[in-house]
Write a protein that holds these residues in place. Structure first.
Motif, PDB file in Angstrom:
ATOM      1  N   GLY A  69       0.807  -1.218   0.000  1.00 21.56           N
ATOM      2  CA  GLY A  69       0.000   0.000   0.000  1.00 21.56           C
ATOM      3  C   GLY A  69       0.837   1.263   0.000  1.00 21.56           C
ATOM      4  N   ILE A  70       1.950   1.256   0.716  1.00 24.45           N
ATOM      5  CA  ILE A  70       2.828   2.427   0.756  1.00 24.45           C
ATOM      6  C   ILE A  70       3.554   2.588  -0.570  1.00 24.45           C
ATOM      7  N   GLN A  71       3.988   1.501  -1.171  1.00 25.38           N
ATOM      8  CA  GLN A  71       4.630   1.566  -2.496  1.00 25.38           C
ATOM      9  C   GLN A  71       3.722   2.292  -3.489  1.00 25.38           C
ATOM     10  N   MET A  93       1.461   8.310  -5.767  1.00 27.95           N
ATOM     11  CA  MET A  93       0.270   9.147  -5.911  1.00 27.95           C
ATOM     12  C   MET A  93       0.424  10.498  -5.209  1.00 27.95           C
ATOM     13  N   ILE A  94       1.661  10.839  -4.832  1.00 21.71           N
ATOM     14  CA  ILE A  94       1.907  12.097  -4.134  1.00 21.71           C
ATOM     15  C   ILE A  94       2.971  12.869  -4.906  1.00 21.71           C
ATOM     16  N   GLU A  95       2.696  14.149  -5.178  1.00 20.49           N
ATOM     17  CA  GLU A  95       3.621  15.018  -5.904  1.00 20.49           C
ATOM     18  C   GLU A  95       4.824  15.383  -5.045  1.00 20.49           C
ATOM     19  N   LYS A  96       5.925  15.729  -5.697  1.00 19.84           N
ATOM     20  CA  LYS A  96       7.113  16.237  -5.020  1.00 19.84           C
ATOM     21  C   LYS A  96       6.731  17.489  -4.232  1.00 19.84           C
ATOM     22  N   ALA A 104       0.383  13.775   2.062  1.00 19.56           N
ATOM     23  CA  ALA A 104      -0.920  13.115   2.024  1.00 19.56           C
ATOM     24  C   ALA A 104      -1.026  12.163   3.201  1.00 19.56           C
ATOM     25  N   THR A 105      -2.252  11.946   3.620  1.00 20.00           N
ATOM     26  CA  THR A 105      -2.539  10.944   4.637  1.00 20.00           C
ATOM     27  C   THR A 105      -3.104   9.731   3.922  1.00 20.00           C
ATOM     28  N   VAL A 106      -2.592   8.566   4.267  1.00 18.29           N
ATOM     29  CA  VAL A 106      -2.993   7.320   3.618  1.00 18.29           C
ATOM     30  C   VAL A 106      -3.557   6.395   4.685  1.00 18.29           C
ATOM     31  N   LEU A 107      -4.770   5.885   4.437  1.00 18.27           N
ATOM     32  CA  LEU A 107      -5.432   4.954   5.355  1.00 18.27           C
ATOM     33  C   LEU A 107      -5.380   3.566   4.732  1.00 18.27           C
ATOM     34  N   LEU A 108      -4.619   2.678   5.366  1.00 19.65           N
ATOM     35  CA  LEU A 108      -4.408   1.348   4.796  1.00 19.65           C
ATOM     36  C   LEU A 108      -5.117   0.269   5.595  1.00 19.65           C
ATOM     37  N   PRO A 109      -5.933  -0.561   4.919  1.00 19.09           N
ATOM     38  CA  PRO A 109      -6.423  -1.765   5.595  1.00 19.09           C
ATOM     39  C   PRO A 109      -5.215  -2.675   5.860  1.00 19.09           C
ATOM     40  N   SER A 110      -5.350  -3.555   6.802  1.00 19.89           N
ATOM     41  CA  SER A 110      -4.203  -4.351   7.250  1.00 19.89           C
ATOM     42  C   SER A 110      -3.559  -5.176   6.136  1.00 19.89           C
ATOM     43  N   PHE A 111      -4.325  -5.674   5.178  1.00 20.27           N
ATOM     44  CA  PHE A 111      -3.724  -6.508   4.141  1.00 20.27           C
ATOM     45  C   PHE A 111      -2.790  -5.713   3.238  1.00 20.27           C
ATOM     46  N   LEU A 112      -2.949  -4.382   3.161  1.00 20.46           N
ATOM     47  CA  LEU A 112      -2.044  -3.550   2.375  1.00 20.46           C
ATOM     48  C   LEU A 112      -0.936  -2.937   3.239  1.00 20.46           C
ATOM     49  N   ALA A 113      -1.037  -3.116   4.547  1.00 18.44           N
ATOM     50  CA  ALA A 113      -0.021  -2.582   5.461  1.00 18.44           C
ATOM     51  C   ALA A 113       0.947  -3.714   5.800  1.00 18.44           C
ATOM     52  N   TYR A 114       0.894  -4.221   6.999  1.00 18.74           N
ATOM     53  CA  TYR A 114       1.833  -5.258   7.419  1.00 18.74           C
ATOM     54  C   TYR A 114       1.179  -6.624   7.585  1.00 18.74           C
ATOM     55  N   GLY A 115      -0.063  -6.780   7.130  1.00 17.99           N
ATOM     56  CA  GLY A 115      -0.720  -8.071   7.090  1.00 17.99           C
ATOM     57  C   GLY A 115      -0.903  -8.746   8.431  1.00 17.99           C
ATOM     58  N   LYS A 150       1.028  -4.477  15.305  1.00 18.16           N
ATOM     59  CA  LYS A 150       0.402  -5.778  15.536  1.00 18.16           C
ATOM     60  C   LYS A 150      -0.045  -6.393  14.206  1.00 18.16           C
ATOM     61  N   GLY A 151      -0.315  -7.672  14.235  1.00 19.50           N
ATOM     62  CA  GLY A 151      -0.859  -8.351  13.071  1.00 19.50           C
ATOM     63  C   GLY A 151      -2.285  -7.899  12.812  1.00 19.50           C
ATOM     64  N   ASN A 152      -2.665  -7.840  11.545  1.00 16.19           N
ATOM     65  CA  ASN A 152      -4.010  -7.444  11.104  1.00 16.19           C
ATOM     66  C   ASN A 152      -4.413  -6.078  11.657  1.00 16.19           C
ATOM     67  N   GLU A 153      -3.469  -5.136  11.675  1.00 21.15           N
ATOM     68  CA  GLU A 153      -3.746  -3.791  12.182  1.00 21.15           C
ATOM     69  C   GLU A 153      -3.801  -2.799  11.018  1.00 21.15           C
ATOM     70  N   PRO A 154      -4.978  -2.190  10.774  1.00 22.02           N
ATOM     71  CA  PRO A 154      -5.040  -1.130   9.761  1.00 22.02           C
ATOM     72  C   PRO A 154      -4.273   0.087  10.287  1.00 22.02           C
ATOM     73  N   LEU A 155      -3.657   0.849   9.385  1.00 20.12           N
ATOM     74  CA  LEU A 155      -2.762   1.917   9.809  1.00 20.12           C
ATOM     75  C   LEU A 155      -3.000   3.227   9.067  1.00 20.12           C
ATOM     76  N   ILE A 156      -2.551   4.305   9.694  1.00 17.68           N
ATOM     77  CA  ILE A 156      -2.585   5.642   9.105  1.00 17.68           C
ATOM     78  C   ILE A 156      -1.143   6.063   8.856  1.00 17.68           C
ATOM     79  N   PHE A 157      -0.837   6.413   7.612  1.00 18.64           N
ATOM     80  CA  PHE A 157       0.488   6.898   7.253  1.00 18.64           C
ATOM     81  C   PHE A 157       0.356   8.353   6.817  1.00 18.64           C
ATOM     82  N   LYS A 158       1.136   9.238   7.424  1.00 21.58           N
ATOM     83  CA  LYS A 158       1.215  10.634   6.998  1.00 21.58           C
ATOM     84  C   LYS A 158       2.553  10.768   6.289  1.00 21.58           C
ATOM     85  N   ILE A 159       2.491  11.038   4.982  1.00 20.28           N
ATOM     86  CA  ILE A 159       3.679  10.994   4.129  1.00 20.28           C
ATOM     87  C   ILE A 159       3.933  12.370   3.522  1.00 20.28           C
ATOM     88  N   HIS A 160       5.200  12.778   3.511  1.00 21.83           N
ATOM     89  CA  HIS A 160       5.620  14.007   2.832  1.00 21.83           C
ATOM     90  C   HIS A 160       6.749  13.646   1.870  1.00 21.83           C
TER      91      HIS A 160
END
Length: 178
Positions: free
Chosen positions: A125-127, A132-135, A139-150, A159-169
């Motif tokens: 999900g992070i890849q 999808m973010i300009e130079k 952006a804030t990215v909300l990932l279900p667990s299967f796209l995060a760390y599974g 933790k396993g099966n933990e959905p996550l919030i990524f704030k990316i610059h």
């Protein structure tokens, strides 16, 4: 010594007379049950993740776009030519938190990251989100667990099966010749 050899041969011969025949075991029924259980469990986890994400979006009042990849992003979610592609080098900062707004990894803790797109061990999900973010944008990215760390998490703080919030610059995108 000769007596010992004779005893060994006799014992070996006697032991071979009582053979136990092991019939092959068929696990087809168990395999089908396990596959059905696994599919049902994954659907349940995804439904729980999606409900958690929807409630989070409603509670903060920020606009998010659901991407075709199954995660939500706070920008348009549309890739452009100036955004990173596979092979480009991206320099970025990010922070990871859970849906209880607890920071799991801070920007300071993680430091600035530099990766070549398509050649890193980041969650899927992070890849995709980095593309999808300009130079210079964030952006804030909300990932279900299967796209995060599974199901295993990162074996540290996530933790396993933990959905996550990524704030990316995104700091820089170094385009590679195509």
């Amino acid at each position: 010594m000769r007596k010992l050899a004779i005893i060994f041969v006799l014992l070996s011969t006697i032991a071979c007379k009582n053979k136990v025949i092991q019939k092959p075991v068929n696990y087809e029924d168990d395999r089908e049950k396990f596959m059905q259980f696994s599919q049902d469990r994954n659907k349940q986890i995804l439904a729980e993740d999606n409900e958690l994400i929807a409630n989070y979006i409603d509670s903060i009042g920020q606009k998010f776009v659901r991407t075709q990849y199954g995660f939500w992003i706070s920008n348009s979610g549309i890739a452009t030519e100036t955004m990173a592609k596979t092979g480009d080098v991206v320099k970025y900062d990010y922070e990871v938190s859970n849906f209880s707004n607890e920071i799991i990894y801070s920007e300071e803790e993680l430091g600035t990251q530099t990766i070549m797109m398509g050649r890193s061990d980041l969650p899927r999900g992070i890849q995709v989100a980095l593309q999808m973010i300009e130079k210079g944008d964030s952006a804030t990215v909300l990932l279900p667990s299967f796209l995060a760390y599974g199901g295993y998490g990162d074996r540290n703080k996530i933790k396993g099966n933990e959905p996550l919030i990524f704030k990316i610059h995104i700091q820089t995108i170094e385009k590679q010749p195509r």
